[in-house]
Design an enzyme around this catalytic site. Sequence first.
Site, PDB file in Angstrom:
ATOM      1  N   SER A  44     -68.014 105.906  92.745  1.00 46.98           N
ATOM      2  CA  SER A  44     -69.148 105.435  93.464  1.00 46.98           C
ATOM      3  C   SER A  44     -69.381 106.547  94.309  1.00 46.98           C
ATOM      4  O   SER A  44     -69.822 107.693  94.078  1.00 46.98           O
ATOM      5  CB  SER A  44     -68.599 104.144  94.024  1.00 46.98           C
ATOM      6  OG  SER A  44     -69.974 103.377  94.650  1.00 46.98           O
ATOM      7  N   ASP A  59     -75.197  98.916  85.222  1.00 46.20           N
ATOM      8  CA  ASP A  59     -74.672  98.952  86.727  1.00 46.20           C
ATOM      9  C   ASP A  59     -75.960  98.432  87.570  1.00 46.20           C
ATOM     10  O   ASP A  59     -77.004  99.191  87.565  1.00 46.20           O
ATOM     11  CB  ASP A  59     -74.291 100.295  87.061  1.00 46.20           C
ATOM     12  CG  ASP A  59     -73.542 100.669  88.319  1.00 46.20           C
ATOM     13  OD1 ASP A  59     -74.066  99.732  89.304  1.00 46.20           O
ATOM     14  OD2 ASP A  59     -72.682 101.499  88.605  1.00 46.20           O
ATOM     15  N   HIS A  66     -71.030  97.971  87.700  1.00 50.43           N
ATOM     16  CA  HIS A  66     -70.507  99.146  88.607  1.00 50.43           C
ATOM     17  C   HIS A  66     -68.809  99.361  88.683  1.00 50.43           C
ATOM     18  O   HIS A  66     -68.313 100.379  88.641  1.00 50.43           O
ATOM     19  CB  HIS A  66     -70.738  98.929  90.118  1.00 50.43           C
ATOM     20  CG  HIS A  66     -70.723 100.033  90.932  1.00 50.43           C
ATOM     21  ND1 HIS A  66     -71.332 101.330  90.826  1.00 50.43           N
ATOM     22  CD2 HIS A  66     -69.946 100.082  92.236  1.00 50.43           C
ATOM     23  CE1 HIS A  66     -70.885 102.251  91.846  1.00 50.43           C
ATOM     24  NE2 HIS A  66     -70.112 101.328  92.469  1.00 50.43           N
TER      25      HIS A  66
END
Length: 750
Positions: free
Chosen positions: A620, A694, A726
């Site tokens: 991320s 995602d 994600h």
Amino acid sequence: MISQFGSLPLKKFCVVLIAFSTVGSCCFAQSSASQGAAKKPLSIESIFSEGGLTGRPPENIKWSPDGSKVSFVQRDDLGEHGELWYVDAASGEKKLLVSEARLSSLAPDASKIKNEREKERVTRYHVAAYLWAPDSKHLLFDSQGQLWLYSLENGTAVQITSAPDPSEDPKFSPDGNRIAYVRKHNLYVEPISGQDGKQLTSDTDDNILNGEVDWVYAEELSVRSNYFWSPDGGDIVFLQMDEKSVPTYPITDWLPTHPKLDQEKYPKAGDPNPVVRLGVIAAKGGKPKWISLTRDTDVYIPRFGWVRDGVLWAQVLNRAQDTLELYFIDAKSGRSRKVLSENIADGWVNVNDDFHLLKSGDRFLWSSWRDGHTHLYVYSFDKQNPLSSDARLERQLEQGDYEVLGVEAVDDNAVYFTANQGDYRQQNQFAVKLDGSDFHRLSLGDGVHYANFAEDGRHWMDNYSTAQTPPRLSVCAVGGACNSVWAAHGVEDYGLVAPKYLDFKADDGTTLYGQLYLPPDAGAEKIPVIVNVYGGPAAQLVRDGWEGTTGLFHQILVKKGFAIFTVDNRGTPNRGRRFSTAILHQFGAIELSDQLAALKQVLTQYPQLDRDRVAIWGWSNGASMTLYAMTHSDAFRSGVAVAPVTDWHNYDSVYTERYMGLPKDNAKGYDESSLPKAADRLHGALLLVHGTSDDNVHFQNSIQMIDALINADKHFRLMIYPNKTHGISGKAARTQLFQLIEEHLERELK
């Protein structure tokens, strides 16, 4: 927010088994378990098996309204068998509430949901599987969108709703005789007696959400509900969101012969946001009364509720997110008055759940960054006429070089809150009286404590862990003893290596906290280094808490001869306003400067580390930092970036603009942080990973990076996970992914 591995709320009570890195107070010797030889081997397959090494913790922990018991779902490690239990708060005795046979239909295991996006929504936003009724004698179960009322006295369940569309976010009326819920973007009220219910709102446009929470409010403002009953049960206040102007992002399921497309409402930086307004509607039906607040329509209303019958409160956050205003509102006329304004001109205002109305009815609790740290303040107002004047500051309750991380409960005499007082790398529970006296710590044992308090503030559930101790749950009396509820399986036989906690200096002299894991039997050989990074405003990695599966993966790498190094650069949270806002209107440069400064210092302090064999990896924001580091320095031989934001134009409006401002006002900042524009400067062997579904950090980010790397004639490795979100969750996907990461790092560093 793009928290590491995309799965955890950052301040609320949870069992941390996935995402965060360890930390502590100062360097200390390795424990005897760490120094001894491992009796059991660690493997990627075992740490990502069902239940993992430490076992499956209790789920859906909730206090009964009377504070007498705390309930939770306990499943076996495979998740196949589950029962609902409770612990008596006074005695610590554990008893069965709902049997496995009943629970299997009333509260099926959320991890078994096949739709990856729905599974992540339920788990990421902690969608309640059940609620306690106000009488503490009934439970309301949400069974895949159908509501069932369960009697604890006779063990019978009565179905409340049976519509084909799911009923979401149910709430009991204060007297417990009715249930409100959201269905197809509208509000409903249903008597528990089985009589006909009432549809309160009737919008047919899918872009109009009444009392429902959209994606960006849930993700970035931590909103979990957008409607609330009045204290007397006569009215409901709700937020209406108009998403007609919000752009959509296409999420495609590529696996069927004919792919399926889902259009997600997602405002990116600079895009139109949902237009919001507050309404009050009678619980028996009628037209809503719309509330007049500010003339500016491009605002957020992240929190609201009832002061008392007939009087509302609401927080209004401007688009720049540097000013938060508190309004009191006359519910009948819709008239409002701004009674308090919080402004952080050199940063942003952090939205939280710290606002609490005190039982005296003429005061409230407020938190603020105004003195450089988040602390608590008491304000008073005219009880008879709340709209007559501004709120008046009475006192600051506590102060010091630490951050209040969240208010957990308030009773007649005291406030109970979480803070990192004494050590930024730890987290404990504290209490202070409402007159500012008797500040003291409640939690026992250095490390990280998460709290879940009963509403009356007399008892709390403590979730405790350290870097070497997996989570333990206990029910504690405030000022009294604790009774164990659950403990993770021990890890003593795995010979885990303990971290060394280190301090470093940024270029401007700021202290940075880091941690280092060294292989126990390195010998005379130089040790390759793997830097694990997050680096963004949503997560702190260096903490004295259990790291979960990621930490166990790092232990595998340590046993293979790698050193694991982590440092929290400026811009990460929980270190005060100056530390956090150092990155205002820029992403990348300050963070990398701090990472490189700390890396240089640790390489000097530990000459056995090989400066020519250094890798970096992250997820991320950590993946964004990995790409930024590999395109803006030559310090890293290789790197792994999982689900990165590659251009901040691609990420959502609320999060991105909070730190970067709007694109039209900060074109330079957005341009300089764009990673595709720096693709021609890639240095080192890159492994890029992303899930195609995602809905947080869109797959588009990696597509743009791939295109730029190809055009720059840069070679790299790529792994795509079909339909994964994600977190790239699931035993098969996680096992394969971490095997891939391990192989990449071994190939490039050894």
